[in-house]
Motif scaffolding. Sequence first.
Motif, PDB file in Angstrom:
ATOM      1  N   ARG A 114       0.836  -1.218   0.000  1.00  0.00           N
ATOM      2  CA  ARG A 114       0.000   0.000   0.000  1.00  0.00           C
ATOM      3  C   ARG A 114       0.863   1.257   0.000  1.00  0.00           C
ATOM      4  NH1 ARG A 114      -3.536  -2.636   4.322  1.00  0.00           N
ATOM      5  NH2 ARG A 114      -5.008  -3.774   3.053  1.00  0.00           N
ATOM      6  N   TYR A 115       1.931   1.230   0.780  1.00  0.00           N
ATOM      7  CA  TYR A 115       2.827   2.375   0.854  1.00  0.00           C
ATOM      8  C   TYR A 115       3.489   2.635  -0.502  1.00  0.00           C
ATOM      9  CZ  TYR A 115       6.643   5.393   2.287  1.00  0.00           C
ATOM     10  OH  TYR A 115       7.524   6.434   2.393  1.00  0.00           O
ATOM     11  N   ILE A 116       3.973   1.582  -1.145  1.00  0.00           N
ATOM     12  CA  ILE A 116       4.588   1.730  -2.467  1.00  0.00           C
ATOM     13  C   ILE A 116       3.570   2.273  -3.464  1.00  0.00           C
ATOM     14  CG2 ILE A 116       5.546   0.434  -4.421  1.00  0.00           C
ATOM     15  CD1 ILE A 116       6.879  -1.412  -2.301  1.00  0.00           C
ATOM     16  N   SER A 117       2.352   1.740  -3.440  1.00  0.00           N
ATOM     17  CA  SER A 117       1.299   2.227  -4.340  1.00  0.00           C
ATOM     18  C   SER A 117       1.000   3.698  -4.097  1.00  0.00           C
ATOM     19  CB  SER A 117       0.022   1.411  -4.155  1.00  0.00           C
ATOM     20  OG  SER A 117       0.202   0.099  -4.588  1.00  0.00           O
ATOM     21  N   SER A 118       0.968   4.112  -2.828  1.00  0.00           N
ATOM     22  CA  SER A 118       0.681   5.519  -2.531  1.00  0.00           C
ATOM     23  C   SER A 118       1.800   6.421  -3.037  1.00  0.00           C
ATOM     24  CB  SER A 118       0.441   5.722  -1.035  1.00  0.00           C
ATOM     25  OG  SER A 118       1.639   5.668  -0.303  1.00  0.00           O
ATOM     26  N   LEU A 119       3.039   5.970  -2.934  1.00  0.00           N
ATOM     27  CA  LEU A 119       4.154   6.759  -3.465  1.00  0.00           C
ATOM     28  C   LEU A 119       4.032   6.920  -4.978  1.00  0.00           C
ATOM     29  CD1 LEU A 119       7.186   5.328  -1.453  1.00  0.00           C
ATOM     30  CD2 LEU A 119       6.062   7.540  -1.146  1.00  0.00           C
ATOM     31  N   ARG A 171       1.268   6.768  -6.763  1.00  0.00           N
ATOM     32  CA  ARG A 171       0.123   7.646  -7.057  1.00  0.00           C
ATOM     33  C   ARG A 171       0.477   9.116  -6.866  1.00  0.00           C
ATOM     34  NH1 ARG A 171      -2.691   3.640  -4.352  1.00  0.00           N
ATOM     35  NH2 ARG A 171      -2.734   4.878  -2.467  1.00  0.00           N
ATOM     36  N   GLN A 172       1.393   9.389  -5.943  1.00  0.00           N
ATOM     37  CA  GLN A 172       1.828  10.761  -5.695  1.00  0.00           C
ATOM     38  C   GLN A 172       2.833  11.239  -6.734  1.00  0.00           C
ATOM     39  OE1 GLN A 172       3.370  11.191  -1.680  1.00  0.00           O
ATOM     40  NE2 GLN A 172       1.829   9.775  -0.908  1.00  0.00           N
ATOM     41  N   GLY A 173       3.170  10.365  -7.657  1.00  0.00           N
ATOM     42  CA  GLY A 173       4.126  10.741  -8.692  1.00  0.00           C
ATOM     43  C   GLY A 173       5.570  10.533  -8.290  1.00  0.00           C
ATOM     44  N   LYS A 174       5.802   9.888  -7.170  1.00  0.00           N
ATOM     45  CA  LYS A 174       7.172   9.610  -6.738  1.00  0.00           C
ATOM     46  C   LYS A 174       7.766   8.544  -7.652  1.00  0.00           C
ATOM     47  CE  LYS A 174       6.620  11.913  -2.849  1.00  0.00           C
ATOM     48  NZ  LYS A 174       7.321  13.046  -2.393  1.00  0.00           N
ATOM     49  N   ASP A 175       9.034   8.675  -7.922  1.00  0.00           N
ATOM     50  CA  ASP A 175       9.722   7.727  -8.780  1.00  0.00           C
ATOM     51  C   ASP A 175      10.566   6.808  -7.895  1.00  0.00           C
ATOM     52  OD1 ASP A 175      10.672   6.478 -11.037  1.00  0.00           O
ATOM     53  OD2 ASP A 175      12.220   7.989 -11.413  1.00  0.00           O
ATOM     54  N   ILE A 176      10.176   5.562  -7.813  1.00  0.00           N
ATOM     55  CA  ILE A 176      10.921   4.601  -6.997  1.00  0.00           C
ATOM     56  C   ILE A 176      12.065   4.075  -7.841  1.00  0.00           C
ATOM     57  CG2 ILE A 176      10.825   2.410  -5.772  1.00  0.00           C
ATOM     58  CD1 ILE A 176       7.872   2.995  -5.220  1.00  0.00           C
ATOM     59  N   LYS A 177      13.263   4.363  -7.413  1.00  0.00           N
ATOM     60  CA  LYS A 177      14.460   3.960  -8.157  1.00  0.00           C
ATOM     61  C   LYS A 177      14.888   2.536  -7.811  1.00  0.00           C
ATOM     62  CE  LYS A 177      15.412   8.055  -9.908  1.00  0.00           C
ATOM     63  NZ  LYS A 177      14.887   8.356 -11.193  1.00  0.00           N
ATOM     64  N   LEU A 178      14.621   2.110  -6.581  1.00  0.00           N
ATOM     65  CA  LEU A 178      15.142   0.824  -6.142  1.00  0.00           C
ATOM     66  C   LEU A 178      14.278   0.251  -5.042  1.00  0.00           C
ATOM     67  CD1 LEU A 178      17.598  -1.185  -6.204  1.00  0.00           C
ATOM     68  CD2 LEU A 178      18.582   0.229  -4.394  1.00  0.00           C
ATOM     69  N   PHE A 179      13.997  -1.019  -5.142  1.00  0.00           N
ATOM     70  CA  PHE A 179      13.360  -1.777  -4.068  1.00  0.00           C
ATOM     71  C   PHE A 179      14.258  -2.980  -3.864  1.00  0.00           C
ATOM     72  CE2 PHE A 179      10.535  -4.971  -2.336  1.00  0.00           C
ATOM     73  CZ  PHE A 179       9.873  -4.252  -1.359  1.00  0.00           C
ATOM     74  N   LEU A 180      14.943  -3.048  -2.753  1.00  0.00           N
ATOM     75  CA  LEU A 180      16.001  -4.023  -2.539  1.00  0.00           C
ATOM     76  C   LEU A 180      15.628  -5.000  -1.437  1.00  0.00           C
ATOM     77  CD1 LEU A 180      18.912  -4.765  -3.332  1.00  0.00           C
ATOM     78  CD2 LEU A 180      19.677  -3.146  -1.603  1.00  0.00           C
ATOM     79  N   ASP A 181      15.736  -6.265  -1.732  1.00  0.00           N
ATOM     80  CA  ASP A 181      15.459  -7.332  -0.772  1.00  0.00           C
ATOM     81  C   ASP A 181      16.792  -7.947  -0.361  1.00  0.00           C
ATOM     82  OD1 ASP A 181      14.396  -9.390   0.734  1.00  0.00           O
ATOM     83  OD2 ASP A 181      13.785 -10.583  -0.989  1.00  0.00           O
ATOM     84  N   ILE A 182      17.237  -7.622   0.829  1.00  0.00           N
ATOM     85  CA  ILE A 182      18.510  -8.138   1.327  1.00  0.00           C
ATOM     86  C   ILE A 182      18.225  -9.097   2.472  1.00  0.00           C
ATOM     87  CG2 ILE A 182      20.682  -7.558   2.455  1.00  0.00           C
ATOM     88  CD1 ILE A 182      20.513  -4.826   1.170  1.00  0.00           C
ATOM     89  N   HIS A 183      18.751 -10.291   2.349  1.00  0.00           N
ATOM     90  CA  HIS A 183      18.647 -11.240   3.443  1.00  0.00           C
ATOM     91  C   HIS A 183      19.734 -12.280   3.305  1.00  0.00           C
ATOM     92  CE1 HIS A 183      16.608 -14.104   0.690  1.00  0.00           C
ATOM     93  NE2 HIS A 183      16.044 -13.022   0.221  1.00  0.00           N
ATOM     94  N   GLY A 184      20.052 -12.903   4.400  1.00  0.00           N
ATOM     95  CA  GLY A 184      21.088 -13.928   4.398  1.00  0.00           C
ATOM     96  C   GLY A 184      20.508 -15.308   4.144  1.00  0.00           C
TER      97      GLY A 184
END
Length: 64
Positions: free
Chosen positions: A40-45, A47-60
Amino acid sequence: MNPDGVQYGNFRCDSSGKDLNRVWTKPHPVHHKHILEIKRYISSLLRQGKDIKLFLDIHGHSKK
């Protein structure tokens, strides 16, 4: 994303024993609220016109 599991020593699962990486595409509305809130947070960003450059999944990995 595992906000409560790591606190209790569960590095792949949340405190209820669910591996949240495995249910990312189809989260259950009751059991996987953390995932739904992030989506929901990503969708709201977006919708606000924010440009998401990176979504990173880091885990061991326990075997590496």
